[in-house]
Design an enzyme around this catalytic site. Sequence first.
Site, short mmCIF file in Angstrom:
data_model
loop_
_atom_site.label_atom_id
_atom_site.label_comp_id
_atom_site.label_asym_id
_atom_site.label_seq_id
_atom_site.Cartn_x
_atom_site.Cartn_y
_atom_site.Cartn_z
N ASP A 68 30.19 8.89 -31.65
CA ASP A 68 31.41 8.84 -30.83
C ASP A 68 31.68 7.45 -30.25
OD1 ASP A 68 31.61 11.54 -31.24
OD2 ASP A 68 30.97 12.13 -29.23
N HIS A 109 38.07 9.40 -28.20
CA HIS A 109 37.35 8.53 -29.14
C HIS A 109 37.55 8.97 -30.59
CE1 HIS A 109 34.39 11.62 -28.25
NE2 HIS A 109 33.96 11.05 -27.14
N THR A 160 29.82 14.73 -21.77
CA THR A 160 29.60 16.15 -21.52
C THR A 160 28.63 16.33 -20.36
OG1 THR A 160 29.78 16.38 -23.90
CG2 THR A 160 29.07 18.32 -22.68
N GLU A 210 21.26 24.22 -28.59
CA GLU A 210 20.88 22.84 -28.26
C GLU A 210 20.65 22.77 -26.76
OE1 GLU A 210 23.28 19.62 -29.89
OE2 GLU A 210 22.78 18.34 -28.18
N HIS A 250 21.18 14.87 -25.39
CA HIS A 250 21.91 14.26 -24.27
C HIS A 250 21.00 13.39 -23.44
CE1 HIS A 250 25.10 13.48 -21.50
NE2 HIS A 250 25.90 14.07 -22.35
N HIS A 273 24.28 7.59 -27.43
CA HIS A 273 24.43 6.37 -26.65
C HIS A 273 23.32 5.35 -26.88
CE1 HIS A 273 24.49 3.87 -23.00
NE2 HIS A 273 25.79 3.97 -23.15
#
Length: 302
Positions: A68, A109, A160, A210, A250, A273
């Site tokens: 993303d 994005h 998120t 997840e 995450h 990220h």
Amino acid sequence: METILVVPAVLYCLFFCCMSSTIPKTVQSATFEVENDAARHRVTCTLQLRQVFPRMFTSMVELGVNIDHIATVRQSRKTVEPDPVWAAALAELGGADGITVHLREDRRHIQDRDVNLLRETVRCKLNLEMACAEEIVKIACKLRPDQATLVPERRQEITTEGGLDVVSQSEEVIKIVKRLQDRGIAVSLFLDPDPKQIEAGFKTGCDAVELHTGCYALAETGKKRNAELRRFQIAGEMIVSAAIRLHAGHGLTYHNVLPVASIPNMQELNIGHSIIARALMVGMKEAVAEMKQLLRGYVKVS
Ligand code: PXP
């Protein structure tokens, strides 16, 4: 001749089985919950064993790379580069087992064009993160990614925040899971390690859960991190005993990923990220050198 080959093979198998069964599961998985001297000694032994017999500890966890942020950079100028489709190809070349993108309702994005091209070009698993929103469900049913991960979505959030609340909208989630599965899409639910949410998740007939690792990633002390890890272990056991795939993601980084990867039966980690941040850094030198090379020979006229 055959005996010469068979005997060492049998001995190796016996040794492998003995070692696997004598090392406690928590230590095999090296969760780094080092609470006392005995535990510290066991972890040290395990790490030494890992070096001597790396195959014994080979992890089968799959890596889904979330791209993303490549699109975030592109959208900051509303231009054509960097292209997430290129990034996906490079991630695959690097060994990614999956490419993850989140087609958000506000299209901040990833764009529709990206998911369409990715569907055509991605050779490994394409995982579409999506909200339980009718427009996006229709797109997913048409696109048919290999996997859809249902996530909560709020307009104001930077990324998120928290897992999906299945308890309060279970009927809607059940219907969406079925619609996606009817199109041949495996469905994963992004959930906090909360037994109530996980129980509700089971009732939807999902294929995977997840676990949201955001709180673990943000935990400021080792004690808090270990408490979060314990929640994942309990949640993981629930999920695996229900014959559902166990995923997590995450906030995972190069520094905090291993204890999560070591949770027994962890099958997939989705990381964005940290990998994109590292890619910027390891690629910076080369990118500047290429521009310098291009400019070489162009003499400043005074
Ligand atoms: N998993 C889910 C469900 C996500 O929403 C995200 C962020 O888009 C990730 C994994 C990846 O998180 P991060 O970018 O912090 O690695």
